[in-house]
Design a protein around this motif. Sequence first.
Motif, mmCIF file in Angstrom:
data_model
loop_
_atom_site.group_PDB
_atom_site.id
_atom_site.type_symbol
_atom_site.label_atom_id
_atom_site.label_comp_id
_atom_site.label_asym_id
_atom_site.label_seq_id
_atom_site.Cartn_x
_atom_site.Cartn_y
_atom_site.Cartn_z
ATOM 1 N N LEU A 88 64.322 25.730 27.980
ATOM 2 C CA LEU A 88 64.513 27.039 27.233
ATOM 3 C C LEU A 88 65.353 28.090 27.555
ATOM 4 C CD1 LEU A 88 62.715 27.416 24.514
ATOM 5 C CD2 LEU A 88 61.272 29.038 25.868
ATOM 6 N N ASN A 89 65.917 27.929 28.906
ATOM 7 C CA ASN A 89 66.500 28.936 29.439
ATOM 8 C C ASN A 89 68.026 28.550 29.628
ATOM 9 O OD1 ASN A 89 65.434 31.683 30.614
ATOM 10 N ND2 ASN A 89 63.604 30.179 30.524
ATOM 11 N N THR A 90 68.389 27.176 29.529
ATOM 12 C CA THR A 90 69.706 26.688 29.831
ATOM 13 C C THR A 90 70.148 25.713 28.671
ATOM 14 O OG1 THR A 90 68.831 24.824 30.988
ATOM 15 C CG2 THR A 90 69.207 26.676 32.378
ATOM 16 N N LYS A 91 69.527 25.155 27.808
ATOM 17 C CA LYS A 91 70.274 24.186 27.071
ATOM 18 C C LYS A 91 70.650 24.921 25.800
ATOM 19 C CE LYS A 91 68.744 20.773 29.487
ATOM 20 N NZ LYS A 91 69.807 19.671 30.161
ATOM 21 N N PRO A 92 71.470 24.176 25.019
ATOM 22 C CA PRO A 92 71.913 24.880 24.069
ATOM 23 C C PRO A 92 71.024 24.838 22.598
ATOM 24 C CG PRO A 92 72.990 22.881 24.180
ATOM 25 C CD PRO A 92 72.190 23.120 25.353
ATOM 26 N N PHE A 93 70.851 25.702 22.032
ATOM 27 C CA PHE A 93 69.973 25.803 20.629
ATOM 28 C C PHE A 93 70.758 26.256 19.531
ATOM 29 C CE2 PHE A 93 67.029 25.602 24.130
ATOM 30 C CZ PHE A 93 65.750 25.041 23.702
#
Length: 288
Positions: A88-93
Motif C-alpha cells: 500500500l505504501n510502495t506499489k503503483p496504484f
Amino acid sequence: VLSIAQDSIGFIWLGTLNGLNRYDGYGFNVFLNSDSTRPATQNRIKKIAISGEKIWMATDGGISQFDIRKERFIPLPTTDRGANYHDLNTKPFRKILIDSDNLKWAIGNNRIMVLDDRNASKPIITGSKEIKNLPQNIGDLVFNDIIEDVYKNIWIATGNGLLQLQKKDGGIEFVGHFYNYVKGKPGWKNYIENVFINKDGMLIYSNSEYVLFHKLILDKNKRTAIELKSEVRMEPTSFQDRKRFEFSYISSIIQSKEKGDYWFFSNGFIHHAKSDFDFKRPDVLYLS
C-alpha cells in the motif's frame, strides 16, 4: 492533470504527475510529498478522492493521504506492518475509491487493496489474497477502474471483462467475472478502460470504440447480474478527426444532472452525447 475533485469549502484539487495542486479561484498552490521515507513517485498522482478533511491519492508510489486543514501529507492510518502495508505504501496504484461505507479501495496493475480505518485504533488492510473466492489467476489481469453501484456492489474494469465484489460478514467476497460476448463482435471489447453508473443506476463501461449500457438486476440472493441494454459504437463527426480518434481512448464519463446528457473525456477529445438515443438496439453514437 489526471484527476480533479472539489472539497466542502469549494477549493478545486488536481492530481498531477508533479504533485497535488489546489486552485482557490485566484491561483494555484502546489503540494509535494517531501517525506524521505516515502517513494518520490508518490508525487505522480493518478487519482484523488476526498473524505472529510482528508484527500486520498493513488500514486505511482503507493497510496498517499493529505490533511486539507493542516496542509500536509500524513502517514496512512494503520498499525499493520506486513506485506499489505508495504504494498500500500510502495506499489503503483491507478485508482482509489471511497465507498458508501467509507472503505478505501485501491487498484493497481494486478492488485486490489482495501483499507478499513473506521476503527481508528485498529485499521485493517485487506489484500487480494484475503478476498474470499477470488480466482488464483486474477493477478494476471490489468485493473483499470473501480466503482460502487446502488446495491453496494464493487465493480472493477479490467483488461478482460468486469469483476464484481461484495462486502459480506465483515470481509470482501468475489461474486463474478463478467465478459462481453456479443455475437459477431471481436473479443478485444472485453478490454475495459473505465466504468460508470448513470443516474438511472445503469452500468456503463467503455473502451476506445464502444460504450456499453447494462441494466443492473438484483437476483433472489441479492447479488447483481447484468443485462445488455444497448451497445453503442463511437464515431467522430469529422472525417479529419477520425484518424486521431482511432488512437484515442475514453478516460472518464460523467452525466449531466439536469438533462442527463453524457460527456466522454479522452486524450485529445471531449465528446458530448444526448441521453435520448434508443436503448433497445445497438446504435452509432456520433460524437461532437
